[in-house]
Design a protein around this motif. Structure first.
Motif, short mmCIF file in Angstrom:
data_model
loop_
_atom_site.label_atom_id
_atom_site.label_comp_id
_atom_site.label_asym_id
_atom_site.label_seq_id
_atom_site.Cartn_x
_atom_site.Cartn_y
_atom_site.Cartn_z
N PRO A 170 0.82 -1.22 0.00
CA PRO A 170 0.00 0.00 0.00
C PRO A 170 0.85 1.27 0.00
O PRO A 170 1.95 1.29 0.56
N LEU A 171 0.32 2.30 -0.63
CA LEU A 171 1.01 3.59 -0.59
C LEU A 171 0.99 4.16 0.82
O LEU A 171 1.99 4.67 1.32
N VAL A 172 -0.20 4.08 1.43
CA VAL A 172 -0.31 4.54 2.82
C VAL A 172 -0.16 3.31 3.71
O VAL A 172 -1.06 2.50 3.86
N SER A 173 1.05 3.20 4.28
CA SER A 173 1.38 2.00 5.05
C SER A 173 1.42 2.36 6.54
O SER A 173 2.28 3.11 6.98
#
Lengths: 443, 176
Positions: free
Chosen positions: B89-92
């Protein structure tokens, strides 16, 4: 501290301020000279480039990163003593925490120089801080190096605030014992503190919150520093053991440095009532605990490497202990960090000031070598044997390492002459307050 | 109109606490007690266990900081979305926890500092002159009672002397 009055505490602790002896000036001069030598070595590197360091592919982390981690580690004891032991209501912290906090700040200031020295082009070091470039591209917040920037800068900011807040009542005490321009200076530094009920009420609440924030911060900073290594795929680094291993080591070296600094200080300033063998013994016990954790970590990382059945991982540990390049570093580390402190298991030895002083210095030497052992050997002996090299520091790197001690001790020496090195108000808290009822009972 | 200000210096903590207790019990609210060290028993007498509002500054700062840290990391990644293999994910959340934590601590501490300065009214250079006694940061306790009439000042002078005040001075203060 039976029989000591509040007035005597103020007088004794503020006595060493402002009057530099010849020995003090000599020490300050020596520190400045060592710092100047380090500054010259850095100048040489700035002029000629990073080629003057001993780097050769694939080793691009060496003495500078080793020394960065070393100083960050030293910086752990101060906030541990001032925050964690405050929350545990440990009584022995009171005498030593102010100087330990100052040590923390100066150690982090010293460590903060090394990323700038390490990158070579020090004038671009501000690229580390979070701001976008012209294309609105920010730093990678998934990188442990970025986490490290946040962790170290937060730690420095919070430790400095905590240190200064603790100083305010004592700066007011200095203000009230001085006159003229110096009084004016301390009036401003103490923010007009008068010790009113309102001020103490909010002060104590805020102090508790600072301690509560600083406590997980102490444990997190070196965990984050360890992830600089552990998040990479380098043999000998890629381990979940690293955070507790690094935190234990940091507290170990920090407490040893507190002993190294405060032992001579307490003797020179004749502060036996406030800093004495009880404090040093307690610090030695902290070193025994964290040294035990460290020894366990050394053992278990070897065991895990062997048990993993990964020949590369096991190979690096065999290389560290038996390879001709770095084996002496490994055994130096084992002797200084695992064997030498064992003498403190004997009560008389951890109450002997000469033994305390010598072993604390040995520990600090050992902790520098521990980081060097981790960094240099793993990078010099990577997966492809064709890339194996021998990294050895040059005179420039060693000069900067030595100069960092001059920088650190210069700050510390200046501190002990302009600020109370023992917390005046908190030492008074340890005393039984003057009570009319006691006097009447005695009469 | 002018009123009297009474300053009592105590050498004993118990006498000082008795004095503060008596003043508070009489309904006088315009008084200041000073001490060279923090004393919870004194705080208990004056504030009766009411917690300091500094905690609201702390909580607000910490919430703001945590939100800021996570948002900074998330939005900057979303602004330049990199194609990451394996569906990462980009937002991890795990990767951004460190930034979130550090930002929480930093802003929590900064807000606490602001709370301390605001609530303590620092810098306190304009405090009344009676509090500027150098003994009060050393080994004496002080009690300054403001807004007294002539008769009240005399009455309290006698009462505090009886309770153990070592030195009592009365000064005139022009409230206009």
């Amino acid at each position: 501290m039976n029989g000591i009055t509040y007035g005597a505490v103020t007088r004794d602790i503020l006595r060493p301020l402002f009057k530099p002896s010849a020995a003090y000036l000599g020490l300050l001069g020596l520190s400045l000279a060592i710092m100047a030598w380090g500054g010259y070595c850095w100048y040489v590197q700035l002029v000629h480039g990073l080629g003057v360091a001993g780097y050769q592919p694939p080793v691009f982390w060496g003495v500078y990163i080793t020394t960065f981690v070393f100083w960050i580690g030293i910086g752990h004891a101060g906030t541990l003593i001032s925050a964690i032991l405050f929350l545990f209501r440990s009584r022995w912290r009171t005498g030593v925490y102010r100087a330990a906090e100052a040590m923390t700040i100066f150690a982090v200031m010293t460590a903060g120089l090394f990323p700038a020295i390490h990158v070579g082009r020090a004038w671009n070091a501000y690229w580390l801080f979070p701001y976008p470039n012209q294309r609105e591209l920010w730093q990678n917040f998934k990188s442990p190096l970025m986490w490290d920037v946040f962790a170290v800068s937060t730690y420095f900011s919070v430790s400095t605030i905590f240190f200064y807040i603790g100083l305010i009542p004592d700066l007011a005490a200095v203000r009230d014992k001085t006159s003229g321009l110096i009084k004016k200076m301390y009036t401003h530094m103490s923010l007009g503190w008068r010790g009113t009920d309102r001020q103490w009420r909010h002060y104590m609440a805020a102090y508790g919150f600072f301690a509560a924030f600083a406590t997980p911060l102490v444990l997190s900073v070196h965990s984050v520093v360890s992830w600089d290594f552990a998040m990479s795929q380098t043999m000998g680094w890629h381990s979940t053991l690293f955070p507790p291993y690094f935190v234990g080591g940091a507290i170990f070296s920090g407490c040893a440095m507190v002993i190294t600094l405060l032992l001579p200080l307490s003797k020179v300033f004749k502060w036996d009532e406030y800093i004495n063998v009880w404090h040093f013994e307690s610090l030695a016990k902290m070193c025994l605990l964290t040294g035990g954790i460290l020894t366990y970590a050394y053992a278990i990382e070897h065991y895990v490497a062997w048990y993993s059945d990964n020949p590369y991982e096991w190979g690096i540990f065999v290389f560290r202990a038996t390879g001709e390049d770095y084996a002496w570093v490994f055994y130096m580390m084992v002797f200084c960090n695992c064997i030498a402190p064992l003498i403190w298991w004997v009560k008389s030895m951890r109450r002997n000031l000469a033994v305390l002083f010598v072993v604390s210095i040995i520990i600090n030497i050992g902790m520098w070598f521990e980081r060097y052992n981790i960094i240099a050997s793993s990078l010099a002996h990577q997966y492809d044997p064709a890339s194996w090299v021998f990294y050895a520091p040059t005179w420039v790197e060693m000069g900067i390492l030595i100069g960092s001690f001059g920088w650190f001790f210069t700050w510390f020496l200046l501190f002990i002459k302009v600020m109370p090195s023992v917390a005046v108000a908190e030492v008074k808290e340890l005393l039984r307050p003057p009570l009319k009822s006691d006097e009447e009972a005695a009469a | 109109m002018s009123t009297k200000t009474l300053t009592a210096i105590f050498g004993h903590l118990d006498c000082m606490i008795d004095g503060v207790h008596a003043v508070k019990q009489s309904g006088i609210s315009d008084f200041v007690a000073t001490s060279p060290l923090p004393r919870h028993d004194l705080e208990e007498v004056i504030y009766e266990g009411r917690p300091s509002p500094v905690r609201w500054f702390t909580m607000s700062g910490a919430i703001f900081g945590g939100t800021l840290g996570f948002s900074l990391a998330s939005f900057t990644h979303l602004n330049w979305p990199m194609i990451i293999p394996a569906g990462k994910p980009l937002v991890s959340i795990p990767a951004f926890l460190v930034i979130t934590f550090e930002s929480t601590v930093l802003w929590g501490c900064l807000a606490t500092l602001i709370g301390l300065i605001v609530m303590c009214r620092l810098p306190g250079f304009g405090l009344q002159a009676e509090l500027e006694d150098p003994r009060l940061s050393d080994d004496k306790f002080g009690l300054v009672v403001n807004g007294l009439s002539d008769a009240q000042a005399e009455q309290w002078k006698e009462k505090l002397a009886h309770l153990g005040a070592q030195e009592i001075t009365v000064t005139e203060r022009d409230d206009a």
